[in-house]
Write a protein that holds these residues in place. Sequence first.
Motif, short mmCIF file in Angstrom:
data_model
loop_
_atom_site.label_atom_id
_atom_site.label_comp_id
_atom_site.label_asym_id
_atom_site.label_seq_id
_atom_site.Cartn_x
_atom_site.Cartn_y
_atom_site.Cartn_z
N GLU A 92 0.82 -1.20 0.00
CA GLU A 92 0.00 0.00 0.00
C GLU A 92 0.86 1.26 0.00
OE1 GLU A 92 -2.65 -0.19 3.31
OE2 GLU A 92 -3.89 -1.78 2.43
N THR A 93 0.30 2.32 -0.58
CA THR A 93 0.91 3.64 -0.54
C THR A 93 0.24 4.42 0.59
OG1 THR A 93 1.33 3.61 -2.92
CG2 THR A 93 1.33 5.76 -1.83
N ASN A 129 -2.80 10.89 -0.59
CA ASN A 129 -3.96 10.75 -1.48
C ASN A 129 -4.46 12.08 -2.05
OD1 ASN A 129 -5.35 11.90 0.65
ND2 ASN A 129 -6.65 10.13 1.05
N ASP A 161 -2.01 -1.67 -5.85
CA ASP A 161 -1.27 -2.46 -4.88
C ASP A 161 -1.21 -3.89 -5.38
OD1 ASP A 161 -0.33 -3.95 -2.76
OD2 ASP A 161 -1.78 -3.22 -1.30
N LYS A 213 -2.72 -6.83 -3.46
CA LYS A 213 -4.18 -6.98 -3.45
C LYS A 213 -4.76 -7.07 -4.85
CE LYS A 213 -4.80 -4.47 0.91
NZ LYS A 213 -5.42 -3.27 1.56
N GLN A 258 -1.14 0.37 11.32
CA GLN A 258 -0.51 -0.19 10.14
C GLN A 258 0.97 0.18 10.15
OE1 GLN A 258 -2.41 -2.14 8.16
NE2 GLN A 258 -4.07 -1.67 9.61
#
Length: 331
Positions: free
Chosen positions: A58-59, A64, A74, A77, A243
Amino acid sequence: MNRNQATVEEAARFLREHNRFLVLSHISPDGDATGSALGVVLMLEQLGKEYVVVNEGETPLKFNFLPRFDRLRDLRKQPLAETFEAVIAVDCADESRMGDVRSLFASGAALLNIDHHPTNDDFGSVNLVRPEAAATAEILFDVAEQAGIAFNEELALCIYTGLLTDTGGFRYSNTTPRVMEIAARLLSYGVKPGEVAERCLEEITFAHVKVLRRALQTLELSHGSLVASIAVSVGDFSEANAQREDAGGLVNYCRNIEGVEVGVSFVEAEPGVVKVSMRARDRVDVSAIAKQLGGGGHAKASGCTVKGTIAEAKQKVWDVLEPALGVKHDE
Protein backbone atom coordinates in the motif's frame (compact mmCIF):
# COMPACT_ATOMS: atom_id res chain seq x y z
CA MET A 1 27.35 18.23 -23.69
CA ASN A 2 27.88 16.65 -20.26
CA ARG A 3 26.93 13.06 -19.45
CA ASN A 4 23.98 14.02 -17.26
CA GLN A 5 22.36 16.14 -19.96
CA ALA A 6 22.85 13.39 -22.55
CA THR A 7 21.14 10.94 -20.19
CA VAL A 8 18.21 13.31 -19.62
CA GLU A 9 17.76 13.43 -23.39
CA GLU A 10 17.89 9.64 -23.51
CA ALA A 11 15.25 9.42 -20.76
CA ALA A 12 12.99 11.85 -22.62
CA ARG A 13 13.45 9.79 -25.77
CA PHE A 14 12.46 6.65 -23.82
CA LEU A 15 9.13 8.29 -22.97
CA ARG A 16 8.49 9.24 -26.57
CA GLU A 17 9.54 5.97 -28.22
CA HIS A 18 7.33 3.54 -26.26
CA ASN A 19 3.55 3.44 -26.10
CA ARG A 20 2.52 1.45 -23.02
CA PHE A 21 4.41 1.59 -19.72
CA LEU A 22 4.63 -0.05 -16.34
CA VAL A 23 5.47 2.68 -13.79
CA LEU A 24 6.68 1.73 -10.31
CA SER A 25 8.49 3.10 -7.28
CA HIS A 26 10.08 1.44 -4.26
CA ILE A 27 8.36 -0.68 -1.63
CA SER A 28 7.15 1.34 1.39
CA PRO A 29 6.98 4.49 -0.77
CA ASP A 30 7.63 7.95 0.64
CA GLY A 31 6.73 11.37 -0.73
CA ASP A 32 9.50 11.43 -3.33
CA ALA A 33 8.69 7.93 -4.61
CA THR A 34 4.95 8.61 -4.79
CA GLY A 35 5.25 12.13 -6.16
CA SER A 36 7.75 10.99 -8.81
CA ALA A 37 5.69 7.98 -9.89
CA LEU A 38 2.55 10.06 -10.27
CA GLY A 39 4.56 12.82 -11.94
CA VAL A 40 5.69 10.29 -14.55
CA VAL A 41 2.06 9.26 -15.02
CA LEU A 42 1.03 12.86 -15.71
CA MET A 43 3.87 13.25 -18.20
CA LEU A 44 2.82 10.09 -20.02
CA GLU A 45 -0.75 11.35 -20.22
CA GLN A 46 0.43 14.53 -21.88
CA LEU A 47 2.37 12.46 -24.40
CA GLY A 48 -0.72 10.38 -25.18
CA LYS A 49 0.78 7.20 -23.75
CA GLU A 50 -0.86 4.30 -21.89
CA TYR A 51 0.35 3.16 -18.48
CA VAL A 52 -0.26 1.07 -15.39
CA VAL A 53 1.22 2.43 -12.15
CA VAL A 54 1.91 -0.10 -9.40
CA ASN A 55 3.60 -0.72 -6.09
CA GLU A 56 4.19 -3.83 -4.03
CA GLY A 57 2.13 -2.95 -0.98
CA GLU A 58 0.00 0.00 0.00
CA THR A 59 0.91 3.64 -0.54
CA PRO A 60 0.41 5.83 2.58
CA LEU A 61 -2.98 7.54 2.49
CA LYS A 62 -1.46 10.87 3.48
CA PHE A 63 -0.42 11.21 -0.17
CA ASN A 64 -3.96 10.75 -1.48
CA PHE A 65 -4.16 14.47 -2.27
CA LEU A 66 -1.81 13.89 -5.21
CA PRO A 67 -3.40 13.65 -8.67
CA ARG A 68 -3.94 10.11 -10.01
CA PHE A 69 -3.42 8.60 -6.56
CA ASP A 70 -6.48 6.46 -7.23
CA ARG A 71 -4.66 4.86 -10.18
CA LEU A 72 -1.95 3.37 -7.94
CA ARG A 73 -2.33 -0.40 -7.90
CA ASP A 74 -1.27 -2.46 -4.88
CA LEU A 75 0.11 -5.64 -6.41
CA ARG A 76 -0.44 -7.58 -3.19
CA LYS A 77 -4.18 -6.98 -3.45
CA GLN A 78 -4.55 -6.48 -7.20
CA PRO A 79 -2.12 -8.78 -9.06
CA LEU A 80 -1.53 -8.22 -12.77
CA ALA A 81 -1.44 -10.85 -15.49
CA GLU A 82 -0.08 -8.47 -18.14
CA THR A 83 3.59 -8.09 -19.05
CA PHE A 84 5.21 -4.88 -20.26
CA GLU A 85 7.85 -4.08 -22.86
CA ALA A 86 8.65 -0.69 -21.28
CA VAL A 87 9.16 -0.10 -17.54
CA ILE A 88 9.93 3.09 -15.62
CA ALA A 89 11.28 2.73 -12.07
CA VAL A 90 11.61 5.85 -9.94
CA ASP A 91 13.44 6.37 -6.63
CA CYS A 92 14.57 2.72 -6.34
CA ALA A 93 18.03 2.63 -4.75
CA ASP A 94 18.65 -0.82 -6.22
CA GLU A 95 16.81 -3.57 -8.05
CA SER A 96 15.56 -5.22 -4.85
CA ARG A 97 13.73 -2.03 -3.84
CA MET A 98 11.32 -2.53 -6.74
CA GLY A 99 9.88 -5.53 -4.93
CA ASP A 100 8.72 -8.70 -6.63
CA VAL A 101 7.68 -7.20 -9.97
CA ARG A 102 9.97 -8.99 -12.41
CA SER A 103 7.11 -11.28 -13.47
CA LEU A 104 5.49 -8.20 -15.04
CA PHE A 105 8.48 -7.55 -17.32
CA ALA A 106 8.33 -8.97 -20.83
CA SER A 107 11.41 -10.82 -22.05
CA GLY A 108 13.99 -8.20 -22.98
CA ALA A 109 11.90 -5.36 -21.51
CA ALA A 110 13.46 -1.88 -21.65
CA LEU A 111 13.76 -0.32 -18.19
CA LEU A 112 14.29 3.38 -17.45
CA ASN A 113 15.83 3.81 -14.00
CA ILE A 114 15.44 7.35 -12.59
CA ASP A 115 17.00 7.75 -9.16
CA HIS A 116 19.22 9.85 -6.88
CA HIS A 117 20.63 7.29 -4.43
CA PRO A 118 24.43 6.90 -4.50
CA THR A 119 24.00 3.16 -3.86
CA ASN A 120 21.99 2.67 -7.07
CA ASP A 121 23.40 -0.32 -9.00
CA ASP A 122 22.36 0.83 -12.50
CA PHE A 123 19.82 -1.96 -12.94
CA GLY A 124 18.09 -0.32 -15.92
CA SER A 125 18.76 -0.40 -19.63
CA VAL A 126 18.69 3.42 -19.35
CA ASN A 127 20.06 4.74 -16.06
CA LEU A 128 19.41 8.36 -15.15
CA VAL A 129 21.05 8.35 -11.72
CA ARG A 130 22.19 11.61 -10.13
CA PRO A 131 23.45 11.19 -6.54
CA GLU A 132 23.91 14.96 -6.26
CA ALA A 133 20.18 15.55 -6.72
CA ALA A 134 18.17 16.20 -3.56
CA ALA A 135 15.30 14.02 -4.77
CA THR A 136 14.26 11.92 -7.72
CA ALA A 137 11.63 14.60 -8.29
CA GLU A 138 14.43 17.09 -9.00
CA ILE A 139 15.67 14.86 -11.84
CA LEU A 140 12.13 14.38 -13.10
CA PHE A 141 11.79 18.15 -13.42
CA ASP A 142 14.68 18.12 -15.91
CA VAL A 143 13.21 15.19 -17.84
CA ALA A 144 9.87 16.99 -18.13
CA GLU A 145 11.56 20.08 -19.52
CA GLN A 146 13.63 18.03 -21.96
CA ALA A 147 10.54 16.12 -23.14
CA GLY A 148 8.66 19.36 -23.78
CA ILE A 149 6.04 18.66 -21.12
CA ALA A 150 3.79 21.59 -20.21
CA PHE A 151 3.90 22.27 -16.48
CA ASN A 152 0.58 22.74 -14.73
CA GLU A 153 -0.63 22.67 -11.13
CA GLU A 154 -1.00 18.87 -11.03
CA LEU A 155 2.49 18.08 -12.29
CA ALA A 156 4.00 20.86 -10.19
CA LEU A 157 2.28 19.44 -7.08
CA CYS A 158 3.77 15.97 -7.62
CA ILE A 159 7.30 17.25 -8.15
CA TYR A 160 7.07 19.78 -5.31
CA THR A 161 5.93 17.02 -2.92
CA GLY A 162 9.00 14.98 -3.80
CA LEU A 163 11.32 17.92 -3.19
CA LEU A 164 9.62 18.92 0.06
CA THR A 165 9.66 15.49 1.64
CA ASP A 166 13.18 14.42 0.67
CA THR A 167 14.66 17.69 1.96
CA GLY A 168 12.73 17.48 5.22
CA GLY A 169 10.76 20.60 4.45
CA PHE A 170 13.82 22.28 2.89
CA ARG A 171 15.78 21.83 6.14
CA TYR A 172 18.30 19.10 5.28
CA SER A 173 21.78 19.71 3.88
CA ASN A 174 20.64 18.57 0.42
CA THR A 175 18.60 21.78 0.10
CA THR A 176 20.62 23.47 -2.64
CA PRO A 177 20.03 26.77 -4.47
CA ARG A 178 18.78 24.74 -7.43
CA VAL A 179 16.20 22.97 -5.24
CA MET A 180 14.86 26.32 -4.10
CA GLU A 181 14.84 27.67 -7.65
CA ILE A 182 12.81 24.68 -8.86
CA ALA A 183 10.46 24.92 -5.88
CA ALA A 184 9.86 28.62 -6.60
CA ARG A 185 8.97 27.81 -10.20
CA LEU A 186 6.58 25.08 -9.12
CA LEU A 187 4.81 27.44 -6.73
CA SER A 188 4.09 29.75 -9.66
CA TYR A 189 1.75 27.06 -11.06
CA GLY A 190 -0.54 27.25 -8.05
CA VAL A 191 0.96 24.80 -5.56
CA LYS A 192 -0.07 25.74 -2.01
CA PRO A 193 3.04 25.09 0.12
CA GLY A 194 1.28 25.35 3.48
CA GLU A 195 -1.27 22.70 2.53
CA VAL A 196 1.37 20.32 1.17
CA ALA A 197 3.54 20.73 4.28
CA GLU A 198 0.54 20.11 6.52
CA ARG A 199 -0.34 16.86 4.76
CA CYS A 200 3.20 15.51 4.33
CA LEU A 201 5.11 16.77 7.36
CA GLU A 202 2.74 17.89 10.11
CA GLU A 203 -0.41 15.78 10.20
CA ILE A 204 -0.16 12.40 11.96
CA THR A 205 -2.66 9.65 12.70
CA PHE A 206 -3.77 8.78 16.21
CA ALA A 207 -2.48 5.28 15.49
CA HIS A 208 0.99 6.81 14.97
CA VAL A 209 0.76 8.38 18.43
CA LYS A 210 -0.14 5.03 19.96
CA VAL A 211 2.77 3.31 18.17
CA LEU A 212 5.11 6.12 19.24
CA ARG A 213 4.06 5.70 22.87
CA ARG A 214 5.06 2.04 22.74
CA ALA A 215 8.23 2.69 20.76
CA LEU A 216 9.55 5.32 23.18
CA GLN A 217 9.49 2.73 25.95
CA THR A 218 12.20 0.86 24.02
CA LEU A 219 14.43 3.90 23.44
CA GLU A 220 18.05 2.97 24.13
CA LEU A 221 21.29 4.94 24.09
CA SER A 222 24.38 2.88 23.24
CA HIS A 223 27.89 3.10 21.75
CA GLY A 224 28.95 5.74 24.26
CA SER A 225 25.61 7.55 23.78
CA LEU A 226 26.46 8.12 20.10
CA VAL A 227 23.64 5.82 18.96
CA ALA A 228 19.96 5.98 19.87
CA SER A 229 17.63 3.18 18.81
CA ILE A 230 13.96 2.37 19.00
CA ALA A 231 11.96 -0.75 18.19
CA VAL A 232 8.39 -1.64 17.22
CA SER A 233 7.13 -5.21 17.12
CA VAL A 234 4.25 -6.86 15.31
CA GLY A 235 2.55 -7.04 18.69
CA ASP A 236 2.84 -3.27 19.09
CA PHE A 237 1.06 -2.73 15.78
CA SER A 238 -1.68 -5.14 16.82
CA GLU A 239 -2.20 -3.54 20.24
CA ALA A 240 -2.28 -0.06 18.71
CA ASN A 241 -4.58 -1.20 15.89
CA ALA A 242 -2.03 0.41 13.57
CA GLN A 243 -0.51 -0.19 10.14
CA ARG A 244 3.18 -0.21 9.26
CA GLU A 245 2.95 3.27 7.77
CA ASP A 246 1.99 4.52 11.26
CA ALA A 247 5.61 3.86 12.30
CA GLY A 248 6.97 6.32 9.75
CA GLY A 249 9.40 8.90 11.08
CA LEU A 250 10.18 7.17 14.37
CA VAL A 251 13.88 7.11 13.56
CA ASN A 252 13.98 10.91 13.69
CA TYR A 253 13.17 10.91 17.40
CA CYS A 254 16.41 8.97 17.87
CA ARG A 255 18.63 11.00 15.57
CA ASN A 256 17.43 14.34 16.96
CA ILE A 257 18.62 13.64 20.52
CA GLU A 258 21.45 15.99 21.46
CA GLY A 259 24.85 14.29 21.12
CA VAL A 260 23.56 11.34 19.09
CA GLU A 261 25.40 10.65 15.84
CA VAL A 262 23.23 7.81 14.51
CA GLY A 263 19.56 7.11 15.05
CA VAL A 264 18.19 3.65 14.26
CA SER A 265 14.65 2.28 14.21
CA PHE A 266 13.83 -1.43 14.07
CA VAL A 267 10.31 -2.08 12.81
CA GLU A 268 9.05 -5.65 12.65
CA ALA A 269 6.96 -5.53 9.49
CA GLU A 270 5.97 -9.18 9.88
CA PRO A 271 7.29 -12.05 12.01
CA GLY A 272 10.91 -12.66 11.04
CA VAL A 273 11.26 -9.52 8.90
CA VAL A 274 12.66 -6.30 10.39
CA LYS A 275 12.83 -3.00 8.52
CA VAL A 276 15.84 -0.96 9.67
CA SER A 277 16.01 2.81 9.15
CA MET A 278 19.12 4.84 9.94
CA ARG A 279 19.71 8.58 10.17
CA ALA A 280 23.13 10.15 10.76
CA ARG A 281 24.73 13.48 11.54
CA ASP A 282 28.39 13.72 10.47
CA ARG A 283 30.63 10.89 11.65
CA VAL A 284 29.10 7.90 9.86
CA ASP A 285 27.99 7.21 6.29
CA VAL A 286 24.94 5.06 7.01
CA SER A 287 24.54 4.16 3.34
CA ALA A 288 27.73 2.10 3.71
CA ILE A 289 26.22 0.39 6.77
CA ALA A 290 22.97 -0.34 4.95
CA LYS A 291 24.74 -1.62 1.85
CA GLN A 292 26.64 -4.20 3.89
CA LEU A 293 23.26 -5.48 5.08
CA GLY A 294 21.70 -5.61 1.63
CA GLY A 295 20.12 -2.16 1.68
CA GLY A 296 21.10 1.30 0.53
CA GLY A 297 20.26 4.97 0.51
CA HIS A 298 22.14 8.16 1.33
CA ALA A 299 25.06 9.05 3.59
CA LYS A 300 22.71 10.51 6.19
CA ALA A 301 19.54 8.51 5.54
CA SER A 302 19.50 4.82 4.65
CA GLY A 303 17.75 1.57 5.36
CA CYS A 304 17.68 -2.18 4.87
CA THR A 305 15.60 -5.25 5.59
CA VAL A 306 16.98 -7.89 7.95
CA LYS A 307 15.61 -11.40 8.36
CA GLY A 308 15.21 -12.55 11.95
CA THR A 309 13.95 -11.21 15.25
CA ILE A 310 14.39 -7.61 16.38
CA ALA A 311 17.18 -8.75 18.72
CA GLU A 312 18.95 -10.52 15.85
CA ALA A 313 18.52 -7.50 13.59
CA LYS A 314 20.04 -5.26 16.26
CA GLN A 315 23.08 -7.49 16.59
CA LYS A 316 23.65 -7.50 12.83
CA VAL A 317 23.47 -3.71 12.72
CA TRP A 318 25.76 -3.29 15.73
CA ASP A 319 28.32 -5.66 14.19
CA VAL A 320 28.64 -3.31 11.22
CA LEU A 321 28.16 -0.04 13.06
CA GLU A 322 30.73 -0.64 15.80
CA PRO A 323 33.81 -0.48 13.54
CA ALA A 324 32.36 2.51 11.71
CA LEU A 325 32.01 4.44 14.97
CA GLY A 326 35.05 2.94 16.66
CA VAL A 327 32.92 2.36 19.76
CA LYS A 328 31.39 -0.89 21.01
CA HIS A 329 27.69 -1.25 21.76
CA ASP A 330 28.14 -1.52 25.53
CA GLU A 331 30.69 1.26 25.93
